[in-house]
Write a protein that holds these residues in place. Sequence first.
Motif, PDB file in Angstrom:
ATOM      1  N   TRP A 204       0.835  -1.206   0.000  1.00 10.82           N
ATOM      2  CA  TRP A 204       0.000   0.000   0.000  1.00 10.82           C
ATOM      3  C   TRP A 204       0.870   1.257   0.000  1.00 10.82           C
ATOM      4  CZ3 TRP A 204      -3.836  -1.708   4.414  1.00 10.82           C
ATOM      5  CH2 TRP A 204      -4.725  -2.661   3.903  1.00 10.82           C
TER       6      TRP A 204
ATOM      7  N   SER B  32       2.669   1.457  -3.535  1.00  7.13           N
ATOM      8  CA  SER B  32       1.769   1.775  -4.648  1.00  7.13           C
ATOM      9  C   SER B  32       1.192   3.183  -4.557  1.00  7.13           C
ATOM     10  CB  SER B  32       0.620   0.769  -4.690  1.00  7.13           C
ATOM     11  OG  SER B  32      -0.257   0.975  -3.590  1.00  7.13           O
TER      12      SER B  32
ATOM     13  N   GLU C  27      -1.133   4.054  -2.313  1.00  7.49           N
ATOM     14  CA  GLU C  27      -2.442   4.060  -1.650  1.00  7.49           C
ATOM     15  C   GLU C  27      -2.347   4.744  -0.288  1.00  7.49           C
ATOM     16  OE1 GLU C  27      -5.115   0.660  -1.860  1.00  7.49           O
ATOM     17  OE2 GLU C  27      -3.667  -0.247  -3.239  1.00  7.49           O
TER      18      GLU C  27
END
Length: 98
Positions: free
Chosen positions: A36, A39, A41
């Motif tokens: 996460w 990436s 996010e």
Amino acid sequence: MAMGSHIKPDFDNCDLLTVEDFAEKMKVAKSTAHDWIASGELVDGKHYVRIRSVIRILWPTVIEILYAEANEKRLAKPEALQLQKSTLQEGINLSYGK
């Protein structure tokens, strides 16, 4: 500007969790939490802070931001709401199977 992006961490009432502790609280693998972050996010300065190689997740601020962003995305999809309304208007097919 996203709704969740204006939430500022309250450091007096905020715990700084390790990625491992965050993963445990979220009930996901440590590798998922790292994914996460990698990436995007989870965003540096918004969901967590990084000082060199040390990452600390802002808890519970990260949950408040993610919840607000999820609600904003849900509200931004009028086609999903329209589909839901049309399905409800059709009602139950009482002649099904006859």
